[in-house]
Design an enzyme around this catalytic site. Structure first.
Site, PDB file in Angstrom:
ATOM      1  N   SER A 117       0.858  -1.193   0.000  1.00 30.28           N
ATOM      2  CA  SER A 117       0.000   0.000   0.000  1.00 30.28           C
ATOM      3  C   SER A 117       0.890   1.237   0.000  1.00 30.28           C
ATOM      4  CB  SER A 117      -0.957  -0.020   1.191  1.00 30.28           C
ATOM      5  OG  SER A 117      -2.000  -0.944   0.952  1.00 30.28           O
ATOM      6  N   HIS A 120       5.907   1.292   3.402  1.00 34.05           N
ATOM      7  CA  HIS A 120       6.751   1.678   4.548  1.00 34.05           C
ATOM      8  C   HIS A 120       7.200   0.522   5.421  1.00 34.05           C
ATOM      9  CE1 HIS A 120       5.741   5.671   3.354  1.00 34.05           C
ATOM     10  NE2 HIS A 120       6.399   6.214   4.347  1.00 34.05           N
ATOM     11  N   ASP A 121       6.909  -0.691   5.023  1.00 37.62           N
ATOM     12  CA  ASP A 121       7.362  -1.831   5.819  1.00 37.62           C
ATOM     13  C   ASP A 121       8.866  -1.689   6.072  1.00 37.62           C
ATOM     14  OD1 ASP A 121       6.312  -4.847   6.499  1.00 37.62           O
ATOM     15  OD2 ASP A 121       8.469  -4.779   6.108  1.00 37.62           O
ATOM     16  N   SER A 126       6.798  -5.986   1.635  1.00 41.04           N
ATOM     17  CA  SER A 126       5.682  -5.792   0.704  1.00 41.04           C
ATOM     18  C   SER A 126       6.141  -5.765  -0.755  1.00 41.04           C
ATOM     19  CB  SER A 126       4.930  -4.498   1.037  1.00 41.04           C
ATOM     20  OG  SER A 126       5.825  -3.410   1.108  1.00 41.04           O
ATOM     21  N   CYS A 184       3.981   9.875  10.372  1.00 40.32           N
ATOM     22  CA  CYS A 184       4.619  10.071   9.064  1.00 40.32           C
ATOM     23  C   CYS A 184       3.544  10.093   7.981  1.00 40.32           C
ATOM     24  CB  CYS A 184       5.619   8.949   8.811  1.00 40.32           C
ATOM     25  SG  CYS A 184       6.339   9.002   7.177  1.00 40.32           S
ATOM     26  N   GLY A 190      -3.177   0.699   4.284  1.00 44.31           N
ATOM     27  CA  GLY A 190      -3.251  -0.767   4.235  1.00 44.31           C
ATOM     28  C   GLY A 190      -2.365  -1.455   5.260  1.00 44.31           C
ATOM     29  N   GLY A 191      -1.079  -1.134   5.262  1.00 44.22           N
ATOM     30  CA  GLY A 191      -0.150  -1.767   6.193  1.00 44.22           C
ATOM     31  C   GLY A 191      -0.309  -1.242   7.606  1.00 44.22           C
ATOM     32  N   TYR A 484       6.497  -2.316  13.535  1.00 40.96           N
ATOM     33  CA  TYR A 484       7.949  -2.129  13.452  1.00 40.96           C
ATOM     34  C   TYR A 484       8.586  -3.444  12.995  1.00 40.96           C
ATOM     35  CZ  TYR A 484       7.341   2.297  15.965  1.00 40.96           C
ATOM     36  OH  TYR A 484       6.976   3.570  16.334  1.00 40.96           O
TER      37      TYR A 484
HETATM   38  C1  LIG Z   1       8.961   6.759   8.186  1.00 41.56           C
HETATM   39  C2  LIG Z   1       8.046   5.815   8.901  1.00 41.56           C
HETATM   40  C3  LIG Z   1       7.275   6.283   9.959  1.00 41.56           C
HETATM   41  C4  LIG Z   1       6.419   5.426  10.638  1.00 41.56           C
HETATM   42  N1  LIG Z   1       5.667   5.927  11.668  1.00 41.56           N
HETATM   43  C5  LIG Z   1       4.799   5.114  12.306  1.00 41.56           C
HETATM   44  C6  LIG Z   1       3.963   5.600  13.351  1.00 41.56           C
HETATM   45  O1  LIG Z   1       4.023   6.762  13.728  1.00 41.56           O
HETATM   46  N2  LIG Z   1       3.101   4.732  13.936  1.00 41.56           N
HETATM   47  C7  LIG Z   1       3.022   3.426  13.548  1.00 41.56           C
HETATM   48  O2  LIG Z   1       2.200   2.691  14.098  1.00 41.56           O
HETATM   49  N3  LIG Z   1       3.806   2.938  12.578  1.00 41.56           N
HETATM   50  C8  LIG Z   1       4.675   3.751  11.945  1.00 41.56           C
HETATM   51  N4  LIG Z   1       5.448   3.242  10.939  1.00 41.56           N
HETATM   52  C9  LIG Z   1       5.307   1.836  10.584  1.00 41.56           C
HETATM   53  C10 LIG Z   1       4.139   1.644   9.631  1.00 41.56           C
HETATM   54  O3  LIG Z   1       2.913   1.745  10.322  1.00 41.56           O
HETATM   55  C11 LIG Z   1       4.227   0.248   9.039  1.00 41.56           C
HETATM   56  O4  LIG Z   1       5.429   0.105   8.336  1.00 41.56           O
HETATM   57  C12 LIG Z   1       3.047  -0.027   8.098  1.00 41.56           C
HETATM   58  O5  LIG Z   1       2.944  -1.412   7.878  1.00 41.56           O
HETATM   59  C13 LIG Z   1       3.208   0.702   6.803  1.00 41.56           C
HETATM   60  O6  LIG Z   1       2.100   0.532   5.987  1.00 41.56           O
HETATM   61  P1  LIG Z   1       2.303   0.716   4.410  1.00 41.56           P
HETATM   62  O7  LIG Z   1       1.009   0.408   3.752  1.00 41.56           O
HETATM   63  O8  LIG Z   1       2.946   2.003   4.128  1.00 41.56           O
HETATM   64  O9  LIG Z   1       3.392  -0.421   4.147  1.00 41.56           O
HETATM   65  P2  LIG Z   1       3.561  -1.649   3.125  1.00 41.56           P
HETATM   66  O10 LIG Z   1       5.031  -1.857   3.062  1.00 41.56           O
HETATM   67  O11 LIG Z   1       2.854  -1.347   1.847  1.00 41.56           O
HETATM   68  O12 LIG Z   1       2.857  -2.827   3.853  1.00 41.56           O
HETATM   69  C14 LIG Z   1       3.246  -3.308   5.128  1.00 41.56           C
HETATM   70  C15 LIG Z   1       2.656  -4.708   5.361  1.00 41.56           C
HETATM   71  O13 LIG Z   1       1.246  -4.678   5.230  1.00 41.56           O
HETATM   72  C16 LIG Z   1       0.807  -5.499   4.150  1.00 41.56           C
HETATM   73  N5  LIG Z   1      -0.247  -4.787   3.414  1.00 41.56           N
HETATM   74  C17 LIG Z   1      -0.129  -3.555   2.850  1.00 41.56           C
HETATM   75  N6  LIG Z   1      -1.285  -3.213   2.257  1.00 41.56           N
HETATM   76  C18 LIG Z   1      -2.146  -4.237   2.461  1.00 41.56           C
HETATM   77  C19 LIG Z   1      -3.502  -4.460   2.070  1.00 41.56           C
HETATM   78  N7  LIG Z   1      -4.186  -3.561   1.343  1.00 41.56           N
HETATM   79  N8  LIG Z   1      -4.070  -5.640   2.420  1.00 41.56           N
HETATM   80  C20 LIG Z   1      -3.382  -6.556   3.127  1.00 41.56           C
HETATM   81  N9  LIG Z   1      -2.108  -6.399   3.515  1.00 41.56           N
HETATM   82  C21 LIG Z   1      -1.491  -5.246   3.182  1.00 41.56           C
HETATM   83  C22 LIG Z   1       2.040  -5.710   3.310  1.00 41.56           C
HETATM   84  O14 LIG Z   1       1.951  -6.871   2.521  1.00 41.56           O
HETATM   85  C23 LIG Z   1       3.123  -5.758   4.355  1.00 41.56           C
HETATM   86  O15 LIG Z   1       3.150  -7.009   4.965  1.00 41.56           O
HETATM   87  C24 LIG Z   1       6.331   4.078  10.251  1.00 41.56           C
HETATM   88  C25 LIG Z   1       7.104   3.614   9.191  1.00 41.56           C
HETATM   89  C26 LIG Z   1       7.960   4.459   8.521  1.00 41.56           C
HETATM   90  C27 LIG Z   1       8.821   3.938   7.405  1.00 41.56           C
END
Ligand SMILES: Cc1cc2nc3c(=O)[nH]c(=O)nc-3n(C[C@H](O)[C@H](O)[C@H](O)COP(=O)(O)OP(=O)(O)OC[C@H]3O[C@@H](n4cnc5c(N)ncnc54)[C@H](O)[C@@H]3O)c2cc1C
Ligand SMILES: *[C@@H]1O[C@H](CO)[C@@H](O)[C@H](O)[C@H]1NC(C)=O
Ligand SMILES: *[C@@H]1O[C@H](CO)[C@@H](O)[C@H](O)[C@H]1NC(C)=O
Ligand SMILES: *[C@@H]1O[C@H](CO)[C@@H](O)[C@H](O)[C@H]1NC(C)=O
Length: 549
Positions: A117, A120-121, A126, A184, A190-191, A484
């Site tokens: 999504s 940010h994993d 992902s 952020c 999604g994640g 995390y």
């Molecule tokens: C700079 C930064 C700041 C952050 N700050 C915070 C914070 O303040 N609080 C906090 O709680 N976390 C924080 N995080 C962590 C963040 O919440 C997790 O990394 C989260 O999983 C990111 O979601 P994404 O969709 O961007 O990641 P992705 O890398 O797209 O997905 C992460 C995981 O979720 C799965 N996934 C994604 N989309 C779906 C979907 N639609 N259906 C099913 N599975 C899916 C992926 O397969 C993977 O396993 C931060 C991360 C970063 C890099």
């Protein structure tokens, strides 16, 4: 000479036979994966409609846009190298039916689907893979609509939307509503919600998942289901259990929370010669018990002393969010944490959306439009987590500071719990770290240097600090926060049907909730279609038969 076959000839003969036997096997494997790939493409095109050719949203590695599409949501330079395993295909759905097709075709061909999504994993699962097998990225960034309903103060938010887009949308509709999620703005819904999600309102309103009322998924059979249709077990699992183990989430329906028109932030820095140790020690007795409207985070970093040349010190930065004005905040602080010596001058009053900007390191006067910007200046990163349930003594803190200075760069973020977090039962959602936790630690190291030596140094120093912290943090299991993501935890198995391996990280992330997650997984996806490096394993087939007896 011709009559007898020498042992050597016999050997040659056998070797030849061996080679003849071996060759077809390896080429069969190659043919098999190409056939699979072609079947996948054929399967997708079977799902095209005259109005919409699905091929237009499929990027093969020979497509000139493939590198740009792949890199657009890589948020960690560790996974942006030429040797990083890359997907066979990237699919960028525009319609829910495209997601259904991708799931069905993955099921047909058994090619692993990775769901992305916001990308940010922290360990990149992902869009990369630790398995040798080919995989496909289902990239959700186009599915990012947000529909706010101001009569019920709820919103349907598609998975590919970012937190920044959600905050922007809320603030452009109401000055007195917000949503408790991460700081952020480029993090994906999604994640984030799939893994729990928290931000600076967690002491008042809990996690993001504590404020989710419904969702839409595509299940293993390609069906679109809402909460009612999927049932409470699966709904429970996809709100905090790592949704990627169970389904593709299309959207979540969230409940907005009230925020005052004026909130107050402050940031106070203290080094060791300014009593940082005493203050951090005291903070452990205050931060989880103080007014629920106050979230007081501490950043802890080894730095060069400003007063003594060549000397290293520790800087503790108290960075806070208060749901009220500065007068109310000063009353709370003077009563419960006078040791910090907070002054009215340190406090900045602003609107909630300005506080979102402030926490994202923008000037609070910046136009909220920047929250819509999806670019992110990525560096190399590694993160880890821990939970603290007993305050760390002053001598304990001093030994930790000494270790941090020795290691050089790895820092901590201490995030206080308590408040609403302690009221929600540990089994209400898959996220188990509720009452009894004073604070969560995020270990953080980021770097710019591309060299191999830098990589080794930073990866090993964060691991060494994590190991040094063992006596001070939760035990059996040593707890960790799913958002995390940390592939150091347990054995990376990339979705082999391995219950025992899954149990290692599973208990750390989910404690007693792991069992229910496994039961849900076994019920909805026994073939383990939705799998990744740290997914929930189904019960092994043998024990399933045993259990049925
Ligand atoms: C700079 C930064 C700041 C952050 N700050 C915070 C914070 O303040 N609080 C906090 O709680 N976390 C924080 N995080 C962590 C963040 O919440 C997790 O990394 C989260 O999983 C990111 O979601 P994404 O969709 O961007 O990641 P992705 O890398 O797209 O997905 C992460 C995981 O979720 C799965 N996934 C994604 N989309 C779906 C979907 N639609 N259906 C099913 N599975 C899916 C992926 O397969 C993977 O396993 C931060 C991360 C970063 C890099
Ligand atoms: C595509 O559709 C055709 C016609 O319905 C069918 O025969 C074929 O098996 C399908 N192929 C795949 C890979 O789904
Ligand atoms: C990844 O590398 C490409 C160049 O190869 C660069 O353009 C892009 O900005 C990089 N992205 C990240 C997140 O490092
Ligand atoms: C540190 O704390 C002590 C008492 O605990 C106090 O006397 C002293 O003034 C403090 N120093 C600073 C720099 O705040």
């Amino acid at each position: 000479m011709e009559k007898t076959s020498s042992p050597l000839l016999l050997f040659h003969h056998h070797l030849l036979l061996f080679l003849v036997l071996l060759l077809p096997i390896s080429s069969w494997a190659a043919i098999d994966s190409t056939t699979n790939y072609q079947t996948f493409i054929k399967c997708l095109s079977n799902h095209s409609t005259p109005q919409h050719q699905i091929s237009s949203i499929v990027y093969t590695s020979s497509n000139p846009s493939y590198p740009t599409v792949l890199q657009s949501y890589i948020r960690n330079r560790r996974f942006n190298t030429s040797s990083t395993p890359k997907p066979l295909l990237i699919i960028t759905p525009l319609l829910h039916s495209h997601v259904q097709a991708a799931v069905l075709c993955s099921k047909l061909t058994k090619i692993q689907l990775k769901i992305r999504s916001g990308g940010h994993d922290f360990d990149g699962i992902s869009y990369t893979s630790s398995a040798a097998a080919p995989f496909i990225v289902l990239d959700m960034f186009n599915l990012r609509s947000i529909n706010l309903d101001t009569t019920t103060n709820t919103a349907w938010v598609e998975s590919g939307a970012t937190l920044g887009e959600l905050y922007f949308k809320i603030a452009s509709t109401s000055k007195t509503h917000g949503f408790p999620a991460g700081v952020c703005p480029t993090v994906g819904i999604g994640g984030h919600i799939g893994g729990g999600g928290y931000g600076n309102m967690l002491r008042k309103y809990g996690l993001s998942i504590d404020n989710v009322v419904d969702c839409l998924i595509v299940d293993v059979n390609g069906r679109v289901l809402d909460r009612k249709a999927m049932g409470e077990d699966l709904f429970w699992a996809v709100t905090g259990g790592g949704a990627a183990s169970f389904a593709v989430v299309l959207s979540y329906k969230i409940r907005l929370v009230p925020v005052p028109e004026t909130v107050t932030v402050f940031r106070v820095e203290k080094t060791l010669d300014q009593n940082a140790t005493e203050l951090v020690h005291r903070w452990q007795f205050v931060a989880d018990k103080i007014d629920n409207g106050l979230f007081m985070r501490v950043l802890i970093q080894p730095i060069s002393s400003r007063t003594q040349k060549g000397v290293k010190t520790i800087r503790a930065t108290f960075i806070s969010m208060f749901l009220g004005n500065s007068k109310q905040l000063m009353t709370v602080m003077n009563r419960d944490f006078p040791e910090l010596g907070l002054q009215k001058l340190d406090c900045m009053e602003m609107s909630w959306i300005q506080s979102v900007l402030y926490w994202a390191n923008f000037d609070p006067k910046t136009s909220p439009n920047v929250l819509l910007d999806r670019t992110y200046a990525a560096d190399f990163q590694k993160r880890k987590s821990d939970y603290v349930q007993t305050p760390i003594s002053k001598t304990g803190l001093e030994s930790i500071w000494k270790k941090m200075i020795e290691l050089g760069k790895t820092g901590f973020v201490f995030n206080p719990y308590g408040g609403r977090m302690s009221e929600i039962p540990a089994a209400a959602t898959p996220f188990p770290h509720r009452a009894g936790n004073i604070f969560k630690i995020q270990y953080s190291v980021s770097w710019e240097d591309e060299g191999v030596e830098a990589y080794k140094n930073y990866m090993s120093q964060i691991r060494e600090l994590h190991s040094f912290m063992t006596p001070f943090v939760s035990k059996s299991p040593r707890e960790a926060f799913l958002c995390y993501r940390d592939l150091d935890i347990g054995i990376t198995h990339n979705g082999k049907d391995s219950y025992n391996e899954g149990k290692v990280y599973g208990l750390m992330y989910f404690k007693g909730n792991f069992d229910r997650l496994v039961r849900v997984k076994t019920m909805v996806d026994p073939q383990n279609l939705f799998r990744n490096e740290q997914s929930i394993p189904p019960f092994p087939a043998k024990s399933r038969i045993y259990r049925r007896k």
